[in-house]
Design a protein around this motif. Structure first.
Motif, PDB file in Angstrom:
ATOM      1  N   HIS A 185      -9.617  13.245  -0.075  1.00  0.00           N
ATOM      2  CA  HIS A 185      -8.267  13.788  -0.267  1.00  0.00           C
ATOM      3  C   HIS A 185      -7.245  13.090   0.623  1.00  0.00           C
ATOM      4  O   HIS A 185      -6.076  12.951   0.239  1.00  0.00           O
ATOM      5  N   VAL A 186      -7.664  12.643   1.803  1.00  0.00           N
ATOM      6  CA  VAL A 186      -6.769  11.829   2.626  1.00  0.00           C
ATOM      7  C   VAL A 186      -6.425  10.533   1.897  1.00  0.00           C
ATOM      8  O   VAL A 186      -5.264  10.101   1.864  1.00  0.00           O
ATOM      9  N   GLY A 187      -7.452   9.904   1.299  1.00  0.00           N
ATOM     10  CA  GLY A 187      -7.208   8.694   0.519  1.00  0.00           C
ATOM     11  C   GLY A 187      -6.318   8.955  -0.677  1.00  0.00           C
ATOM     12  O   GLY A 187      -5.446   8.133  -1.013  1.00  0.00           O
ATOM     13  N   LEU A 188      -6.506  10.107  -1.341  1.00  0.00           N
ATOM     14  CA  LEU A 188      -5.672  10.453  -2.492  1.00  0.00           C
ATOM     15  C   LEU A 188      -4.219  10.621  -2.072  1.00  0.00           C
ATOM     16  O   LEU A 188      -3.297  10.160  -2.767  1.00  0.00           O
ATOM     17  N   LEU A 189      -4.016  11.280  -0.929  1.00  0.00           N
ATOM     18  CA  LEU A 189      -2.663  11.453  -0.406  1.00  0.00           C
ATOM     19  C   LEU A 189      -2.039  10.103  -0.066  1.00  0.00           C
ATOM     20  O   LEU A 189      -0.881   9.823  -0.431  1.00  0.00           O
ATOM     21  N   PHE A 190      -2.786   9.260   0.602  1.00  0.00           N
ATOM     22  CA  PHE A 190      -2.324   7.922   0.981  1.00  0.00           C
ATOM     23  C   PHE A 190      -1.984   7.101  -0.258  1.00  0.00           C
ATOM     24  O   PHE A 190      -0.928   6.449  -0.328  1.00  0.00           O
ATOM     25  N   ARG A 191      -2.850   7.151  -1.265  1.00  0.00           N
ATOM     26  CA  ARG A 191      -2.616   6.376  -2.488  1.00  0.00           C
ATOM     27  C   ARG A 191      -1.352   6.846  -3.206  1.00  0.00           C
ATOM     28  O   ARG A 191      -0.563   6.038  -3.706  1.00  0.00           O
ATOM     29  N   GLY A 192      -1.162   8.159  -3.276  1.00  0.00           N
ATOM     30  CA  GLY A 192       0.047   8.681  -3.908  1.00  0.00           C
ATOM     31  C   GLY A 192       1.306   8.205  -3.227  1.00  0.00           C
ATOM     32  O   GLY A 192       2.296   7.845  -3.883  1.00  0.00           O
ATOM     33  N   LEU A 193       1.288   8.158  -1.894  1.00  0.00           N
ATOM     34  CA  LEU A 193       2.451   7.679  -1.148  1.00  0.00           C
ATOM     35  C   LEU A 193       2.684   6.188  -1.391  1.00  0.00           C
ATOM     36  O   LEU A 193       3.839   5.743  -1.492  1.00  0.00           O
ATOM     37  N   VAL A 194       1.609   5.417  -1.481  1.00  0.00           N
ATOM     38  CA  VAL A 194       1.744   3.985  -1.753  1.00  0.00           C
ATOM     39  C   VAL A 194       2.337   3.767  -3.143  1.00  0.00           C
ATOM     40  O   VAL A 194       3.189   2.890  -3.340  1.00  0.00           O
ATOM     41  N   ILE A 195       1.899   4.558  -4.120  1.00  0.00           N
ATOM     42  CA  ILE A 195       2.441   4.438  -5.476  1.00  0.00           C
ATOM     43  C   ILE A 195       3.936   4.731  -5.470  1.00  0.00           C
ATOM     44  O   ILE A 195       4.744   4.004  -6.083  1.00  0.00           O
ATOM     45  N   LEU A 196       4.337   5.802  -4.796  1.00  0.00           N
ATOM     46  CA  LEU A 196       5.766   6.126  -4.728  1.00  0.00           C
ATOM     47  C   LEU A 196       6.538   5.021  -4.021  1.00  0.00           C
ATOM     48  O   LEU A 196       7.668   4.694  -4.418  1.00  0.00           O
ATOM     49  N   ALA A 197       5.946   4.442  -2.984  1.00  0.00           N
ATOM     50  CA  ALA A 197       6.609   3.338  -2.283  1.00  0.00           C
ATOM     51  C   ALA A 197       6.780   2.136  -3.205  1.00  0.00           C
ATOM     52  O   ALA A 197       7.822   1.468  -3.187  1.00  0.00           O
ATOM     53  N   PHE A 198       5.759   1.861  -4.025  1.00  0.00           N
ATOM     54  CA  PHE A 198       5.863   0.737  -4.964  1.00  0.00           C
ATOM     55  C   PHE A 198       6.982   0.975  -5.974  1.00  0.00           C
ATOM     56  O   PHE A 198       7.789   0.072  -6.238  1.00  0.00           O
ATOM     57  N   VAL A 199       7.040   2.180  -6.543  1.00  0.00           N
ATOM     58  CA  VAL A 199       8.082   2.486  -7.528  1.00  0.00           C
ATOM     59  C   VAL A 199       9.464   2.384  -6.886  1.00  0.00           C
ATOM     60  O   VAL A 199      10.413   1.876  -7.499  1.00  0.00           O
ATOM     61  N   TRP A 200       9.579   2.849  -5.647  1.00  0.00           N
ATOM     62  CA  TRP A 200      10.857   2.775  -4.935  1.00  0.00           C
ATOM     63  C   TRP A 200      11.267   1.325  -4.707  1.00  0.00           C
ATOM     64  O   TRP A 200      12.421   0.942  -4.939  1.00  0.00           O
ATOM     65  N   LYS A 201      10.340   0.506  -4.240  1.00  0.00           N
ATOM     66  CA  LYS A 201      10.652  -0.898  -3.970  1.00  0.00           C
ATOM     67  C   LYS A 201      10.944  -1.673  -5.259  1.00  0.00           C
ATOM     68  O   LYS A 201      11.797  -2.567  -5.267  1.00  0.00           O
ATOM     69  N   LEU A 202      10.240  -1.323  -6.333  1.00  0.00           N
ATOM     70  CA  LEU A 202      10.484  -2.001  -7.606  1.00  0.00           C
ATOM     71  C   LEU A 202      11.882  -1.714  -8.123  1.00  0.00           C
ATOM     72  O   LEU A 202      12.478  -2.538  -8.822  1.00  0.00           O
ATOM     73  N   ASP A 203      12.396  -0.531  -7.793  1.00  0.00           N
ATOM     74  CA  ASP A 203      13.776  -0.151  -8.140  1.00  0.00           C
ATOM     75  C   ASP A 203      13.968  -0.031  -9.653  1.00  0.00           C
ATOM     76  O   ASP A 203      15.051  -0.294 -10.172  1.00  0.00           O
ATOM     77  N   LEU A 204      12.909   0.390 -10.334  1.00  0.00           N
ATOM     78  CA  LEU A 204      12.994   0.517 -11.786  1.00  0.00           C
ATOM     79  C   LEU A 204      13.726   1.780 -12.196  1.00  0.00           C
ATOM     80  O   LEU A 204      14.602   1.750 -13.073  1.00  0.00           O
ATOM     81  N   LEU A 205      13.375   2.910 -11.596  1.00  0.00           N
ATOM     82  CA  LEU A 205      13.965   4.186 -11.983  1.00  0.00           C
ATOM     83  C   LEU A 205      15.252   4.491 -11.225  1.00  0.00           C
ATOM     84  O   LEU A 205      16.100   5.238 -11.722  1.00  0.00           O
TER      85      LEU A 205
END
Length: 468
Positions: free
Chosen positions: A273-293
């Protein structure tokens, strides 16, 4: 083919087989499973077999064949290095297709052959199917790995370098999944069962999603979306984010290995679950950096765009095309919306679990947010945008059909996921609403099939069209 020779042409038969397997096998079986559950029909002894077969056909036959075909065409051009053995493109196709078809046929009959002399034949055929897929994937991984690594050996710069970690993740994930799938089929044959070991099979699904699908989506998003959608320039360290993503995935998946998950105590579950939390944050960081939405930053063309002359009509607002590929961008935005929602739900679920509070989120709902909402919708959006160019066509045959697939696939996602996310007490308090939600779940597979059929119609017409 030597490095200085021409690039191999696009092999369209991957796409036709992906559409055929999806329509008549993957989505068809999924639609059957969803209708059985949604309309309260008897599950029967073949239910679990069909669920596992549906998952495998969707991963390898639908998304997998698209990934293989696009990557074999696009990555060598991105790297500036032609495939070493382009003739293997056809060998990979036919071994994968033969394995998928044999898997579909053999596992479809397994539940009906228990206790008969043909049962061993059917399980042996299933093992052969896994062997064929393993050979095809091995050829694919070897062929593409040489291309990905050739850039460093040649000492040249390439736009592939920033996303190379994602592609190497993808290739590793393919090999791990194919090997695990083969061993699970062998175990099924030796134990004379009609289903794969559920724990290991579940791990295989997570492995394919996290080490194949998400990495390749991130890699293509970085390289293609700024061009196709006029996003901001990719001036951030993609490779560092890729390493963070890999670390989070390993932290999430390793504790899920059945022999580790079975250890006494909750250490493995907590770590996952720590890994799941970490992965979710990384995904959000990627979407933010991509600046698509968010579109916080100006497009990469901000200092290059000139007013079109009188002889050239302007493109669509904020986009570099004239609409000849349909509203494909809506499917891209929709896909990333579901990705963000899935990541947020996983973050919420992992956080509350670690805090010792109950916030149960349906894993099946989240899985379909990824596989139907993200992966399938991206295919429906990017196929009309990319494949006409691969076929040397200037447009998709029916641009207006692209928006039809947008509405169909998002309706399918809502029908498939919303009933699983509604609170159980609320459904119990409103029986009519619960019945409606169940019925929507039952038709979700048929609606998704309709979206695939519309895409197939559009691509077939495009391939047959004569440029004027």
């Amino acid at each position: 083919m030597k490095s200085g020779s021409a690039q191999a042409p696009f092999e369209i038969r991957y796409i036709w087989w992906a559409l055929g397997i999806a329509t008549f096998a993957g989505f068809a079986v999924g639609a059957h499973v969803a209708s059985v559950i949604g309309f309260g029909l008897p599950l029967g002894k073949l239910f679990t077999t069909y669920v596992q077969m549906h998952g495998h056909l969707q991963l390898v036959g639908w998304a997998g064949l698209f990934i293989v075909s696009i990557s074999l065409h696009f990555v060598p051009r991105l790297a500036g290095v032609p495939l070493e053995k382009p003739e293997q493109i056809h060998q990979i196709l036919w071994t994968l297709v033969a394995g998928l078809l044999l898997r579909f046929v053999s596992c479809s009959f397994l539940p009906y052959l228990t206790g008969t002399s043909l049962f061993k034949v059917a399980t042996a055929a299933a093992v052969v199917s896994g062997g064929l897929e393993w050979v095809g994937i091995l050829l694919y991984v070897r062929l593409l790995t040489k291309t990905v690594l050739a850039v460093r050996r040649r000492g040249t710069t390439s736009v592939l370098q920033s996303v190379r970690p994602f592609f190497l993740m993808m290739l590793t994930g393919w090999l791990l999944y194919a090997t695990l799938n083969l061993f699970l089929l062998m175990e099924m044959m030796l134990r004379q069962r009609i289903t794969l070991n559920p724990g290991w099979n579940e791990l295989g699904v997570h492995l394919f999603l996290n080490l194949v699908l998400l990495p390749v989506i991130f890699a293509f998003s970085v390289r293609l979306f700024p061009l196709y959608l006029r996003l901001s320039a990719i001036d951030w360290r993609v490779d560092r984010l890729a390493i963070c993503f890999l670390a989070s995935v390993l932290l999430y998946l390793v504790p899920k290995v059945p022999v580790i998950a079975a250890l006494p105590g909750k250490s493995a579950e907590n770590l996952s679950h720590v890994g799941l939390l970490f992965r979710g944050l990384v995904i959000l960081a990627f979407v933010w950096k991509l600046d698509l939405l968010t579109r916080r930053r100006p497009p990469w063309t901000v200092n290059r765009v000139l007013e079109p002359g009188p002889e050239r009509r302007p493109t669509r607002p904020g986009l570099p095309d004239y609409g000849e590929f349909g509203s494909f961008e809506k499917l891209v935005y929709g896909a990333y919306f579901w990705l963000v929602l899935a990541a947020l739900l996983e973050i919420a679920g992992a956080t509350t679990f670690l805090l010792g509070r109950a916030f149960a989120v349906s894993t099946d709902a989240i899985r379909h947010l990824y596989l139907l909402g993200l992966v399938t919708q991206l295919i429906l959006g990017m196929a009309p945008r990319m494949i006409p160019g691969f076929l040397k066509k200037k447009r998709i045959a029916f641009p207006r059909l692209v928006i039809v697939t947008f509405w169909l696939v998002n309706l399918a996602v809502l029908c498939r996921v919303l009933p699983l996310l509604l609170p159980a007490p609320w459904l119990a308090a409103f029986p009519t609403a619960a019945q409606i939600a169940s019925s929507l779940f039952g038709i979700s597979g048929v609606v998704a099939m309709a979206a695939i059929i519309v895409l197939a119609r559009n691509l077939i017409a495009t391939a047959k069209a004569t440029e004027t």
